[in-house]
Enzyme design. Structure first.
Site, PDB file in Angstrom:
ATOM      1  N   HIS A   5     -30.340 172.627  16.674  1.00  0.00           N
ATOM      2  CA  HIS A   5     -29.273 173.385  16.015  1.00  0.00           C
ATOM      3  C   HIS A   5     -28.165 173.614  17.034  1.00  0.00           C
ATOM      4  O   HIS A   5     -28.257 173.160  18.191  1.00  0.00           O
ATOM      5  CB  HIS A   5     -29.819 174.696  15.439  1.00  0.00           C
ATOM      6  CG  HIS A   5     -30.599 175.516  16.415  1.00  0.00           C
ATOM      7  ND1 HIS A   5     -30.036 176.068  17.542  1.00  0.00           N
ATOM      8  CD2 HIS A   5     -31.907 175.865  16.445  1.00  0.00           C
ATOM      9  CE1 HIS A   5     -30.951 176.737  18.211  1.00  0.00           C
ATOM     10  NE2 HIS A   5     -32.112 176.619  17.581  1.00  0.00           N
ATOM     11  N   LYS A  64     -31.857 183.334  24.790  1.00  0.00           N
ATOM     12  CA  LYS A  64     -32.593 183.913  23.664  1.00  0.00           C
ATOM     13  C   LYS A  64     -34.071 184.063  24.037  1.00  0.00           C
ATOM     14  O   LYS A  64     -34.712 185.049  23.679  1.00  0.00           O
ATOM     15  CB  LYS A  64     -32.453 183.050  22.422  1.00  0.00           C
ATOM     16  CG  LYS A  64     -32.950 183.774  21.226  1.00  0.00           C
ATOM     17  CD  LYS A  64     -33.109 182.901  20.035  1.00  0.00           C
ATOM     18  CE  LYS A  64     -34.412 183.238  19.406  1.00  0.00           C
ATOM     19  NZ  LYS A  64     -35.344 182.169  19.333  1.00  0.00           N
ATOM     20  N   GLY A 101     -31.922 178.614  27.276  1.00  0.00           N
ATOM     21  CA  GLY A 101     -31.162 179.633  26.541  1.00  0.00           C
ATOM     22  C   GLY A 101     -31.676 181.027  26.861  1.00  0.00           C
ATOM     23  O   GLY A 101     -32.874 181.225  27.085  1.00  0.00           O
ATOM     24  N   HIS A 137     -29.056 174.557  20.632  1.00  0.00           N
ATOM     25  CA  HIS A 137     -29.484 173.469  21.527  1.00  0.00           C
ATOM     26  C   HIS A 137     -28.283 172.646  21.979  1.00  0.00           C
ATOM     27  O   HIS A 137     -28.178 172.265  23.147  1.00  0.00           O
ATOM     28  CB  HIS A 137     -30.437 172.509  20.799  1.00  0.00           C
ATOM     29  CG  HIS A 137     -31.727 173.117  20.372  1.00  0.00           C
ATOM     30  ND1 HIS A 137     -32.064 173.299  19.056  1.00  0.00           N
ATOM     31  CD2 HIS A 137     -32.779 173.581  21.092  1.00  0.00           C
ATOM     32  CE1 HIS A 137     -33.276 173.822  18.970  1.00  0.00           C
ATOM     33  NE2 HIS A 137     -33.731 174.012  20.190  1.00  0.00           N
ATOM     34  N   GLN A 160     -48.480 175.678  23.803  1.00  0.00           N
ATOM     35  CA  GLN A 160     -47.857 177.000  23.773  1.00  0.00           C
ATOM     36  C   GLN A 160     -47.980 177.688  22.407  1.00  0.00           C
ATOM     37  O   GLN A 160     -47.376 178.731  22.187  1.00  0.00           O
ATOM     38  CB  GLN A 160     -46.402 176.913  24.219  1.00  0.00           C
ATOM     39  CG  GLN A 160     -45.444 176.203  23.277  1.00  0.00           C
ATOM     40  CD  GLN A 160     -44.099 175.923  23.927  1.00  0.00           C
ATOM     41  OE1 GLN A 160     -43.976 175.089  24.810  1.00  0.00           O
ATOM     42  NE2 GLN A 160     -43.071 176.630  23.498  1.00  0.00           N
ATOM     43  N   LEU A 187     -29.552 181.959  16.749  1.00  0.00           N
ATOM     44  CA  LEU A 187     -30.014 180.689  16.180  1.00  0.00           C
ATOM     45  C   LEU A 187     -31.418 180.373  16.691  1.00  0.00           C
ATOM     46  O   LEU A 187     -31.722 180.565  17.862  1.00  0.00           O
ATOM     47  CB  LEU A 187     -29.060 179.554  16.557  1.00  0.00           C
ATOM     48  CG  LEU A 187     -27.641 179.647  16.011  1.00  0.00           C
ATOM     49  CD1 LEU A 187     -26.882 178.340  16.251  1.00  0.00           C
ATOM     50  CD2 LEU A 187     -27.618 179.984  14.528  1.00  0.00           C
ATOM     51  N   SER A 188     -32.240 179.900  15.779  1.00  0.00           N
ATOM     52  CA  SER A 188     -33.619 179.534  16.115  1.00  0.00           C
ATOM     53  C   SER A 188     -34.118 178.568  15.053  1.00  0.00           C
ATOM     54  O   SER A 188     -33.759 178.700  13.863  1.00  0.00           O
ATOM     55  CB  SER A 188     -34.491 180.797  16.099  1.00  0.00           C
ATOM     56  OG  SER A 188     -35.854 180.436  15.977  1.00  0.00           O
ATOM     57  N   SER A 189     -34.937 177.629  15.479  1.00  0.00           N
ATOM     58  CA  SER A 189     -35.502 176.690  14.497  1.00  0.00           C
ATOM     59  C   SER A 189     -36.324 177.447  13.456  1.00  0.00           C
ATOM     60  O   SER A 189     -36.444 177.023  12.309  1.00  0.00           O
ATOM     61  CB  SER A 189     -36.390 175.666  15.195  1.00  0.00           C
ATOM     62  OG  SER A 189     -35.612 174.956  16.139  1.00  0.00           O
ATOM     63  N   VAL A 205     -26.757 181.734  21.326  1.00  0.00           N
ATOM     64  CA  VAL A 205     -25.774 181.316  20.315  1.00  0.00           C
ATOM     65  C   VAL A 205     -26.182 181.963  18.989  1.00  0.00           C
ATOM     66  O   VAL A 205     -27.364 181.942  18.617  1.00  0.00           O
ATOM     67  CB  VAL A 205     -25.730 179.778  20.187  1.00  0.00           C
ATOM     68  CG1 VAL A 205     -24.717 179.350  19.140  1.00  0.00           C
ATOM     69  CG2 VAL A 205     -25.389 179.158  21.546  1.00  0.00           C
TER      70      VAL A 205
HETATM   71  O1  PAF Z   1     -37.867 176.878  24.460  1.00  0.00           O
HETATM   72  C1  PAF Z   1     -38.472 175.874  24.022  1.00  0.00           C
HETATM   73  O2  PAF Z   1     -38.020 175.177  23.110  1.00  0.00           O
HETATM   74  C2  PAF Z   1     -39.818 175.496  24.620  1.00  0.00           C
HETATM   75  O3  PAF Z   1     -40.539 176.624  24.983  1.00  0.00           O
HETATM   76  C3  PAF Z   1     -39.693 174.514  25.798  1.00  0.00           C
HETATM   77  C4  PAF Z   1     -38.959 175.132  26.959  1.00  0.00           C
HETATM   78  C5  PAF Z   1     -38.992 173.249  25.338  1.00  0.00           C
HETATM   79  C6  PAF Z   1     -41.093 174.129  26.294  1.00  0.00           C
HETATM   80  O4  PAF Z   1     -41.842 173.526  25.301  1.00  0.00           O
END
Ligand code: PAF
Length: 293
Positions: A43, A160, A158, A46, A70, A195-197, A187
């Site tokens: 988005h 965020k 970011g 990014h 994660q 903004l976030s997916s 952003v």
């Molecule tokens: O912020 C993210 O999108 C993820 O935590 C990252 C840094 C790409 C690691 O998978």
């Protein structure tokens, strides 16, 4: 073609560690690679990181990898949006990224990942770490692996994900990795929502309510700046006001920017830089945000 570095489009899509390492060998010593790791579903947030990377290095390498490590067992790994073709089209339109590294899982984790990077507990087990056990270990482990593939001189994250940024920065310092970590401001949409997916999970009604998280942080910051108020009382009030509107609050926390510890009276008296961080669920969607004070 590499030497001309025209950035006409996102020119190269690499999927194998060896190919990105070969590329690094060719470029070694000549170029300052700037890297933006992502999990895709790109988005404007990014794309802003990539624009910043462009100003600080050349060529810009981005990665897209949804990192299973994660995600907790009850989190959204399976349904996390995977939109590689649309992402590539965005990169081609923007022309900030020269190389996209998009490995699949067997490439990044060809065997069980038994070695992990463990962030210190006083940073990795608080706030996000408390509510998402193992999250930061998953992040640092994959970021270290991505760094070892791409070997950037600069990487952009970011704000965020404030705690993630700090943990990655500390990891680079402690392991003496030759990567400079740059931070990009959060952003936001016009109504303030960061903004976030994961915003894509919100129903239309939830989307209308979602900017309330940012508004709550703004109100809390204003009260802090007025002075005299007890941060813990402000945190409680803010959490209660969100809960009254149907949010399920994980935390709203006033912390010191430098180490994410609770500010003491002396910190407040000395105008120590603070940050207010929040995580809360709206329906099934968990949102995070923060605001520096
Ligand atoms: O912020 C993210 O999108 C993820 O935590 C990252 C840094 C790409 C690691 O998978």
């Amino acid at each position: 073609e590499l030497q001309s570095r025209q950035y006409l489009v996102c020119r190269l899509l690499l999927e194998k560690k060896n190919t990105i390492r070969d590329l690094r060998d060719q470029l070694r010593g000549q170029l300052r690679v700037a890297f933006v790791p992502t999990m895709g579903n790109l988005h404007a947030g990014h794309l802003a990181l990539m624009k910043m990377a462009r100003q600080h290095g050349d060529p810009v390498v981005a990665s897209i990898f949804v990192n299973r490590l994660q995600f907790g067992p009850n989190e959204d790994f399976e349904r996390y949006p995977r939109t590689l073709q649309a992402d590539i089209e965005k990169l081609e339109r923007e022309r900030d990224v020269y190389v996209l590294f998009a490995p699949d899982e067997s490439e990044m984790y060809p065997e069980p990942q038994n070695y992990r990077v463990l962030p210190p507990t006083d940073l990795g087990d608080i706030l996000e770490g408390e509510f998402r056990p193992g999250f930061f270990t998953g992040v640092t482990t994959v970021v270290l692996k991505l760094f070892s593939c791409v070997q950037p001189r600069v990487a952009v994250f970011g704000k965020k994900d404030y705690q993630q940024l700090m943990i990655v920065r500390n990891m680079c310092r402690q392991f003496q990795l030759p990567v400079e970590i740059l931070a990009h401001e959060t952003v936001r949409d016009e109504d303030g929502l960061a903004l976030s997916s994961r915003n894509a999970y919100l129903t239309p009604e939830e989307r209308r309510e979602a900017p309330r998280l940012y508004q709550t942080l703004q109100a809390l910051r204003a009260r802090l700046l007025d002075g005299g108020a007890d941060p813990a009382a402000l945190e409680r009030e803010a959490a209660e006001s969100l809960a009254a509107r149907g949010w399920k609050v994980d935390y709203i926390a006033v912390r010191r920017q430098r180490d994410l510890k609770k500010p003491q009276a002396a910190d407040l008296a000395a105008s120590e830089p603070l940050v207010v961080l929040a995580a809360a669920k709206l329906g099934a969607t968990r949102l995070i945000d923060n605001l520096e004070v």
